[in-house]
Motif scaffolding. Structure first.
Motif, mmCIF file in Angstrom:
data_model
loop_
_atom_site.group_PDB
_atom_site.id
_atom_site.type_symbol
_atom_site.label_atom_id
_atom_site.label_comp_id
_atom_site.label_asym_id
_atom_site.label_seq_id
_atom_site.Cartn_x
_atom_site.Cartn_y
_atom_site.Cartn_z
ATOM 1 N N PRO A 73 -0.307 -72.958 63.470
ATOM 2 C CA PRO A 73 -0.063 -74.312 62.957
ATOM 3 C C PRO A 73 -0.621 -74.422 61.537
ATOM 4 O O PRO A 73 -1.710 -73.920 61.268
ATOM 5 C CB PRO A 73 -0.829 -75.205 63.925
ATOM 6 C CG PRO A 73 -1.487 -74.333 64.924
ATOM 7 C CD PRO A 73 -1.314 -72.914 64.538
ATOM 8 N N GLU A 74 0.100 -75.085 60.663
ATOM 9 C CA GLU A 74 -0.336 -75.158 59.261
ATOM 10 C C GLU A 74 -1.655 -75.902 59.111
ATOM 11 O O GLU A 74 -2.340 -75.761 58.104
ATOM 12 C CB GLU A 74 0.769 -75.792 58.406
ATOM 13 C CG GLU A 74 1.978 -74.872 58.298
ATOM 14 C CD GLU A 74 3.000 -75.319 57.267
ATOM 15 O OE1 GLU A 74 2.757 -76.339 56.588
ATOM 16 O OE2 GLU A 74 4.044 -74.640 57.158
ATOM 17 N N VAL A 93 -4.723 -72.522 44.271
ATOM 18 C CA VAL A 93 -4.566 -71.342 45.127
ATOM 19 C C VAL A 93 -4.250 -70.131 44.255
ATOM 20 O O VAL A 93 -3.334 -70.162 43.439
ATOM 21 C CB VAL A 93 -3.434 -71.544 46.169
ATOM 22 C CG1 VAL A 93 -3.171 -70.257 46.938
ATOM 23 C CG2 VAL A 93 -3.810 -72.668 47.136
ATOM 24 N N LYS A 94 -5.033 -69.072 44.436
ATOM 25 C CA LYS A 94 -4.855 -67.874 43.615
ATOM 26 C C LYS A 94 -4.375 -66.710 44.481
ATOM 27 O O LYS A 94 -4.928 -66.444 45.535
ATOM 28 C CB LYS A 94 -6.166 -67.516 42.919
ATOM 29 C CG LYS A 94 -6.574 -68.563 41.882
ATOM 30 C CD LYS A 94 -7.970 -68.289 41.365
ATOM 31 C CE LYS A 94 -8.374 -69.286 40.295
ATOM 32 N NZ LYS A 94 -7.571 -69.153 39.063
ATOM 33 N N ALA A 113 -0.329 -72.083 51.853
ATOM 34 C CA ALA A 113 -1.596 -72.589 51.308
ATOM 35 C C ALA A 113 -1.367 -73.480 50.089
ATOM 36 O O ALA A 113 -2.061 -74.476 49.884
ATOM 37 C CB ALA A 113 -2.508 -71.417 50.953
ATOM 38 N N ARG A 114 -0.358 -73.136 49.292
ATOM 39 C CA ARG A 114 -0.081 -73.919 48.072
ATOM 40 C C ARG A 114 0.347 -75.352 48.390
ATOM 41 O O ARG A 114 0.246 -76.235 47.537
ATOM 42 C CB ARG A 114 1.001 -73.221 47.236
ATOM 43 C CG ARG A 114 0.492 -71.981 46.529
ATOM 44 C CD ARG A 114 1.642 -71.180 45.942
ATOM 45 N NE ARG A 114 2.156 -71.760 44.713
ATOM 46 C CZ ARG A 114 1.734 -71.450 43.496
ATOM 47 N NH1 ARG A 114 0.775 -70.564 43.341
ATOM 48 N NH2 ARG A 114 2.261 -72.009 42.433
ATOM 49 N N VAL A 148 -8.826 -75.224 53.643
ATOM 50 C CA VAL A 148 -8.853 -75.382 52.175
ATOM 51 C C VAL A 148 -9.385 -76.755 51.745
ATOM 52 O O VAL A 148 -9.698 -76.964 50.570
ATOM 53 C CB VAL A 148 -7.450 -75.159 51.551
ATOM 54 C CG1 VAL A 148 -6.910 -73.786 51.928
ATOM 55 C CG2 VAL A 148 -6.459 -76.245 51.979
ATOM 56 N N LYS A 149 -9.516 -77.654 52.694
ATOM 57 C CA LYS A 149 -9.789 -79.077 52.417
ATOM 58 C C LYS A 149 -10.904 -79.315 51.386
ATOM 59 O O LYS A 149 -10.687 -79.997 50.396
ATOM 60 C CB LYS A 149 -10.142 -79.757 53.747
ATOM 61 C CG LYS A 149 -9.946 -81.244 53.782
ATOM 62 C CD LYS A 149 -10.051 -81.774 55.224
ATOM 63 C CE LYS A 149 -11.271 -81.208 55.914
ATOM 64 N NZ LYS A 149 -11.309 -81.444 57.360
ATOM 65 N N ASP A 150 -12.071 -78.716 51.614
ATOM 66 C CA ASP A 150 -13.206 -79.033 50.736
ATOM 67 C C ASP A 150 -13.524 -77.924 49.728
ATOM 68 O O ASP A 150 -14.611 -77.877 49.163
ATOM 69 C CB ASP A 150 -14.448 -79.321 51.600
ATOM 70 C CG ASP A 150 -14.202 -80.510 52.520
ATOM 71 O OD1 ASP A 150 -13.599 -81.497 52.051
ATOM 72 O OD2 ASP A 150 -14.589 -80.439 53.709
#
Lengths: 527, 196
Positions: A266-267, A301-302, A294-295, A274-276
């Protein structure tokens, strides 16, 4: 592989671990077609597994054979390299609709960096395309654990399960714990037309069942333990999958870490991770599949899409070095790779392919289409005897396509195993449509490039037992070739003469260059 | 212990895979975490071949990142030069004084570098020169260059004689055990002598 003192752990490669995992899961059959870096799984099982382990002629046949064994209620491992899955894509895309009976694990070994392959395709997209789950291990122990889990999951969800390996998993040895095998499933061949007939009346219902399963699988993944946060407490983070997780740990300890080993997920697990964070790195071999997700949830995002990593070639352990917090000091190489004399792979001393190419060049075809195997090395100088090479079995069809444009003296060069893999229908098609081509089958009595696996032409099975045997000459005649001649490639002048004659003739002609690979010639004589 | 990384460089057919497997097994038998990585297939046909062995209390990547190799085992001079960026400053190079001329050089499209040992010394690495072919021949085992170099490497590591001995016995063909043990010991002695 060998034992460590005072421990039940053994040092083994990812491929050996997958083989052992399959045995521990209680398989009754292992079936595949050779292809680096997947080959040694079936080889290991042929040698060490008391049950049935076999080579078949191509990957489509391997998967279909596996489906048959699954229908009989048994657990079965099917292996191939990434490009092999293109050949097996037809059964794959519909067996996901129908579902399986006995557990079916489909091992696909990708080759990021294309060390032994014609492309770098990422098999995770096939899993997504077919709506089947994909497990991606980060070392040999996990490869074994995931292999076992794949069989349970396959039976629980009635789906084939993909195991995605990569070169650095398949051919890296790490310690692996050995367990007792589970008993094999009993034979149980049940008729279930609603889930065994891929006919229009079943499609929409099966498609819905598949979509429902896929949604349930994403939820299943949350508690599976295969996707988990392994470090937290920092402002920067890395999402890493499979072998890239091992690389990510080289970047130092000051990154939160989300390990991905199971698709679909699930996304929200990405969103939560990535939230914080101030900065998110995504490390994955192949295409930026996770990075794209992720983007959607973070601005910084790298990875490969951001241009921080190369989109082509192997990611490898060096990708994060510039971010590394330890005191690594890298001296530039004294020479750049371009300055140093290159050492490309070459044909072995005494290789019969080289002699055949000398004769072919003497005869002078207008264009030579090639195929996949050791003989592809004939494209390189000084021979430069091959003008094109694409995928397994393509030489004959490409030559025919050229010939239909009125071009004469076109030769197709194909190995014995490649011909059996997918050259036969191409040869019949060329005969059928009246092509004017010369097909040279380089019969070296084995699949040489991947380590001398036997073929039906010698009749030896993967387990080195006597199997059925097929005559290449009879086969080519039965395909409708205007003529089939055998030559000894070491007699260059004689061979060149036959090639010249057949290049000038109308119709589809076959010349079989008969000489075993020099590396196994001695062994064949003894046998 | 901190991770020790050994990079092997050579040519397909020189026995790199067996050499790195023996090292990995010796480290594993010594109770360490080990990761070993090699390349199969196309790369074996007389082309450049490398393998990576890493051991310690904890090992992450099976591939050695650049700048982290403690040792470079060079089975063929030109091949060694390709991988200096993997070495830590001050690393040790076990250098087999052996040249196998690649097809690009015989075809006149490239030049084989001269004075390879000098180039390694110039970069500040500790170099141990080993004429492994000659030593292997003396041990009655001309194919055993890889074992001679493992012997030379062993004098730089802390694994016991017993572990090396057992590992080699389990790894080589039974008929060649004595010659391989002899090759190993001769390699070990050469290395010790060079350093003193």
């Amino acid at each position: 592989m060998g034992k460590s003192s005072g421990s039940t752990k053994i040092l083994m490669s990812g491929n050996e671990a997958i083989a052992v995992g399959a045995v521990e899961a209680g398989i009754s059959l292992a079936v595949g077609y050779p292809g680096t870096p997947s080959t040694d799984i079936i080889e290991y099982l042929a040698k060490n597994f008391s049950g049935n382990a076999q080579w078949v002629l191509n990957e489509k046949i391997a998967l279909e054979t596996a489906i048959g064994a699954s229908y009989a209620g048994k657990r079965v491992l099917c292996t191939m390299k990434h490009v092999g899955l293109n050949v097996a894509a037809d059964p794959l895309m519909s067996i996901s609709y129908l579902g399986v009976k006995g557990g079916l694990a489909l091992l696909v070994a990708d080759d990021p960096g294309a060390y032994s392959s014609q492309n770098e395709q990422d098999s995770r997209f096939y899993a997504k395309f077919a709506n089947i789950p994909c497990l991606e291990p980060s070392d040999a122990q996990e490869a074994k654990d995931m292999t076992k889990a794949a069989f349970d999951l396959s039976e629980e969800f009635s789906l084939p399960i993909m195991l995605r390996s990569v070169t650095r998993i398949s051919h890296s040895a790490t310690p692996v714990e050995i367990n007792d095998p589970r008993p094999e499933n009993p034979v149980s061949l049940v008729k279930d037309p609603a889930h065994m007939l891929a006919v229009p009346s079943n499609v929409i219902r099966c498609h819905k069942e598949l979509n429902d399963k896929y949604a349930r699988l994403a939820e299943w993944s949350v508690t599976s333990g295969f996707n988990k946060v392994t470090r937290s407490g920092y402002k920067k983070g890395i999402i890493a999958s499979g072998i890239a997780y091992a690389y990510a740990n080289e970047a130092g300890a000051e990154y939160n870490m989300l390990k991905i080993g199971f698709y679909p997920f699930p996304e929200k697990i990405i969103a939560n991770f990535v939230k914080d964070l101030d900065e998110v790195w995504v490390m994955e071999e192949g295409e930026p599949l996770i990075e794209e997700i992720a983007r959607r949830y973070h601005k910084n995002v790298k990875g490969k899409l951001s241009g921080d990593f190369s989109r082509e070639g192997e990611l490898g352990p060096d990708a994060m070095l510039p971010q590394s917090t330890d005191d690594t000091e890298i001296k530039a190489c004294l020479f750049s790779q371009d300055e140093l004399a290159k050492r490309p792979p070459v044909m072995c001393p005494g290789c019969p392919h080289r002699e055949l190419y000398k004769a072919l060049k003497e005869a002078g075809p207008v264009f030579t289409t090639g195929d996949i195997g050791c003989y592809t090395l004939g494209a390189a100088p000084p021979l430069s005897a091959m003008d094109t090479c694409l995928c397994m079995g393509a030489s004959i069809s490409k030559a025919a396509g050229i010939s239909y444009q009125g071009i004469k003296r076109v030769a197709a060069v194909i190995g014995d195993s490649t011909f059996l893999h997918s050259g036969i229908p191409a040869l019949i098609s060329a005969v059928y449509n009246k092509a004017n081509i010369l097909v040279l089958i380089l019969d070296n009595s084995c699949v040489a490039m991947t380590g001398h696996q036997p073929t039906p032409l010698t009749g030896q099975t993967a387990k080195k037992e006597e199997g059925g045997r097929v005559s290449l000459k009879d086969l080519c005649l039965a395909c409708g070739s205007a003529s089939v001649e055998a030559v000894n490639p070491y007699k260059i002048d004689d061979t060149a003469k036959v090639i010249s004659e057949k290049l000038a003739a109308d119709g589809v002609h076959v010349i079989i260059s008969e000489s075993p690979c020099v590396l196994i010639a001695g062994k064949l004589k003894k046998a | 212990m901190a991770t020790t990384s050994v990079f092997f460089a050579g040519v397909g057919g020189q026995g790199i895979v067996l050499g790195s497997k023996i090292l990995a097994q010796a480290a594993f038998s010594s109770g360490l975490m080990v990761k070993e990585c090699e390349l199969h297939g196309m790369a074996q046909r007389g082309g450049s071949v490398v393998s990576h062995v890493r051991f310690g209390d904890e090992v992450y990547s099976p591939l050695i990142p650049q700048g982290k190799a403690n040792f470079l085992v060079v089975m063929e001079e030109l091949e060694g030069l390709r991988y200096t960026c993997y070495l830590k400053p001050g690393a040790t190079v076990i250098l087999n004084t052996r040249q196998i001329i690649p097809s690009t050089v015989t075809q006149g499209n490239a030049v084989y570098p001269d004075n390879v040992p000098g180039k390694f010394s110039q970069m500040g690495y500790k170099v141990i020169l080993v004429d492994a072919a000659e030593i292997a021949k003396q041990a009655g085992n001309p194919k055993g260059e890889n074992i001679v170099l493992i012997g030379a490497l062993s004098s730089q590591l802390k694994f016991t004689e017993q572990i090396w001995n057992d590992t080699i016995r389990q790894s080589v063909p039974p008929k060649t055990i004595d010659q391989n043990i002899d090759s190993f010991i001769r390699g070990q002695q050469i290395s010790a002598k060079t350093l003193s």
